[in-house]
Design a protein around this motif. Sequence first.
Motif, mmCIF file in Angstrom:
data_model
loop_
_atom_site.group_PDB
_atom_site.id
_atom_site.type_symbol
_atom_site.label_atom_id
_atom_site.label_comp_id
_atom_site.label_asym_id
_atom_site.label_seq_id
_atom_site.Cartn_x
_atom_site.Cartn_y
_atom_site.Cartn_z
ATOM 1 N N TRP A 241 1.134 -1.408 0.251
ATOM 2 C CA TRP A 241 -0.043 -0.383 0.082
ATOM 3 C C TRP A 241 0.754 1.098 -0.309
ATOM 4 O O TRP A 241 1.554 1.333 -1.416
ATOM 5 N N CYS A 242 0.634 1.900 1.473
ATOM 6 C CA CYS A 242 2.104 3.032 1.192
ATOM 7 C C CYS A 242 2.821 2.631 2.186
ATOM 8 O O CYS A 242 2.632 2.246 3.274
ATOM 9 N N ASP B 106 6.476 13.556 4.243
ATOM 10 C CA ASP B 106 5.188 13.016 3.881
ATOM 11 C C ASP B 106 3.398 13.375 3.730
ATOM 12 O O ASP B 106 3.216 13.770 3.169
ATOM 13 N N THR B 107 3.279 13.674 5.523
ATOM 14 C CA THR B 107 1.777 13.968 5.182
ATOM 15 C C THR B 107 1.820 15.666 5.128
ATOM 16 O O THR B 107 0.690 16.290 4.606
ATOM 17 N N TYR C 38 -8.043 9.904 -0.436
ATOM 18 C CA TYR C 38 -6.771 9.120 -0.828
ATOM 19 C C TYR C 38 -6.296 8.161 0.333
ATOM 20 O O TYR C 38 -5.230 7.125 -0.163
ATOM 21 N N THR C 39 -5.834 8.633 1.695
ATOM 22 C CA THR C 39 -5.285 7.173 2.005
ATOM 23 C C THR C 39 -6.126 5.960 2.129
ATOM 24 O O THR C 39 -5.978 4.450 1.938
ATOM 25 N N LEU D 48 -5.342 4.273 -0.675
ATOM 26 C CA LEU D 48 -4.075 2.950 -0.277
ATOM 27 C C LEU D 48 -4.625 2.004 0.391
ATOM 28 O O LEU D 48 -4.288 0.476 -0.275
ATOM 29 N N GLY D 49 -5.674 1.951 1.400
ATOM 30 C CA GLY D 49 -6.549 0.829 1.912
ATOM 31 C C GLY D 49 -7.131 0.492 1.017
ATOM 32 O O GLY D 49 -7.087 -1.408 1.174
ATOM 33 N N LEU E 99 3.604 5.032 5.202
ATOM 34 C CA LEU E 99 2.509 4.843 6.370
ATOM 35 C C LEU E 99 2.244 3.328 6.663
ATOM 36 O O LEU E 99 2.697 2.661 7.664
ATOM 37 N N VAL F 195 -7.120 14.482 1.810
ATOM 38 C CA VAL F 195 -6.133 13.168 2.457
ATOM 39 C C VAL F 195 -6.611 12.013 3.067
ATOM 40 O O VAL F 195 -6.149 10.843 2.609
ATOM 41 N N LEU F 196 -8.580 12.140 3.733
ATOM 42 C CA LEU F 196 -8.647 11.038 3.576
ATOM 43 C C LEU F 196 -9.277 10.167 2.736
ATOM 44 O O LEU F 196 -8.922 8.800 2.498
#
Length: 197
Positions: free
Chosen positions: A102-103, A126-127, A158-159, A162-163, A106, A155-156
């Motif tokens: 994933w990331c 990164d954040t 985007y995250t 990734l999840g 993270l 960002v939420l």
Amino acid sequence: MTSQPTARDRLLDAAEDLAAMQGVSVTPVDAILERARVSPATLYAHFGTKEGLITQALRRRLARWDTTWQECIEEAPTPEEKLLAVFTALSRHRHALTPSRWCVFLGVAAETPHPGRDLEDTLAADTRLLLHRLEELAATLVDTQQAPLLARRLVLIYTGVLGMILRGTDVDTATAEGRHIAGMTLHAAAGSTSSAP
């Protein structure tokens, strides 16, 4: 004739590849050394510790992500497309580098509850890049007071993309769906701005 990668570059490549594919905590130093074809002394001479190596590998990956994202922003024809270009960049970035679960940022953050200062700063960078650039781009489309909130929401999303990649969704499918949801979020924010008294 192309020059061969230096020992330092081979170490960075090995650390990034192994961290991306299987995680930092389960990757022993010996595996990194074997992949890079260097001695322990070479690693410690260049980076001091395994964490120092991981930190530098992440900084290099962040610089590559930054470049890819900026290119996608420059290619986008409208302010809205520039804001949503983060999803185009994510897909392009992941296809260009070692496939990861994933990331990597993270993943390292999750595996390292007590990072040293340099690694902590690198993870935070990164954040910061995500939030600050999205906020700047959002400010061209919505009220400046709403831009930070819109950036956090993006960002939420985007995250979440990734999840979903971690859960097995194809990268291009996940980024396309994330882009669609982000577009709806943007339109909702822009609509509330235009209807405000």
